[in-house]
Design a protein around this motif. Structure first.
Motif, PDB file in Angstrom:
ATOM      1  N   ILE A  86       0.775  -1.081  -0.137  1.00 17.45           N
ATOM      2  CA  ILE A  86       0.003  -0.039   0.138  1.00 17.45           C
ATOM      3  C   ILE A  86       0.953   1.155   0.068  1.00 17.45           C
ATOM      4  O   ILE A  86       1.845   1.280   0.655  1.00 17.45           O
ATOM      5  CB  ILE A  86      -1.065   0.012   1.148  1.00 17.45           C
ATOM      6  CG1 ILE A  86      -0.227  -0.083   2.596  1.00 17.45           C
ATOM      7  CG2 ILE A  86      -1.967  -1.046   1.110  1.00 17.45           C
ATOM      8  CD1 ILE A  86      -1.085   0.239   3.751  1.00 17.45           C
TER       9      ILE A  86
ATOM     10  N   ALA B 119      -6.661   2.496   3.491  1.00 20.52           N
ATOM     11  CA  ALA B 119      -5.887   1.467   2.563  1.00 20.52           C
ATOM     12  C   ALA B 119      -5.885   0.023   3.111  1.00 20.52           C
ATOM     13  O   ALA B 119      -6.255  -1.240   2.661  1.00 20.52           O
ATOM     14  CB  ALA B 119      -4.674   1.788   2.284  1.00 20.52           C
TER      15      ALA B 119
ATOM     16  N   ILE C  52      -3.076   0.232  -3.894  1.00 16.40           N
ATOM     17  CA  ILE C  52      -2.699  -1.011  -3.363  1.00 16.40           C
ATOM     18  C   ILE C  52      -2.405  -2.191  -4.559  1.00 16.40           C
ATOM     19  O   ILE C  52      -2.934  -2.225  -5.556  1.00 16.40           O
ATOM     20  CB  ILE C  52      -4.074  -1.653  -2.963  1.00 16.40           C
ATOM     21  CG1 ILE C  52      -4.664  -0.820  -2.057  1.00 16.40           C
ATOM     22  CG2 ILE C  52      -4.202  -3.176  -2.510  1.00 16.40           C
ATOM     23  CD1 ILE C  52      -6.100  -1.136  -1.360  1.00 16.40           C
TER      24      ILE C  52
END
Length: 124
Positions: free
Chosen positions: A54, A106, A74
């Motif tokens: 991420i 995330a 991602i």
């Protein structure tokens, strides 16, 4: 020339004061020359969370139109983020679960994906 009433003068003065306040309260850049970070622009990050990479960074170019001030990826695919009026963040993956930061958004998306690939969100 007609005389200016007290009400008209006060209304005009209030409008000018409001306009001046908006001009001076314009958003500042992400980092100042002294290196101080703007609290409204999230800090960049790059980490591996539960086996997924991420990343978050200030938005530039085509990504700047989202208005969030940051781009989150991602595994190299953009996670579409939105910022709520109260300062919390949501994404297309966890739309009904606001979190405090883009990094938390995330991580929440990775948790929700449970190993599935994030598909690109079509831009309008």
């Amino acid at each position: 020339m007609p005389a200016l009433s007290r009400r008209q003068a006060l209304t005009t003065a209030a409008a000018l004061a409001t306009a001046a306040a908006r001009i001076t309260a314009a958003p500042a850049p992400a980092a100042t020359a002294a290196g101080h970070h703007d609290p409204h622009v999230p800090a960049p990050f790059d980490e591996v969370y539960r086996g997924r990479r991420i990343q978050g960074r200030p938005a530039t170019g085509a990504h700047a139109h989202h208005g969030t001030g940051c781009t989150v990826l991602i595994d190299g695919v953009e996670l579409h983020l939105m910022r709520n009026a109260d300062g919390t963040w949501i994404s297309v993956v966890n739309h009904y679960d606001p979190v405090p930061t883009p990094r938390a958004a995330a991580r929440a998306a990775v948790d929700e994906l449970r190993g599935a690939a994030l598909l690109p969100f079509p831009a309008n």
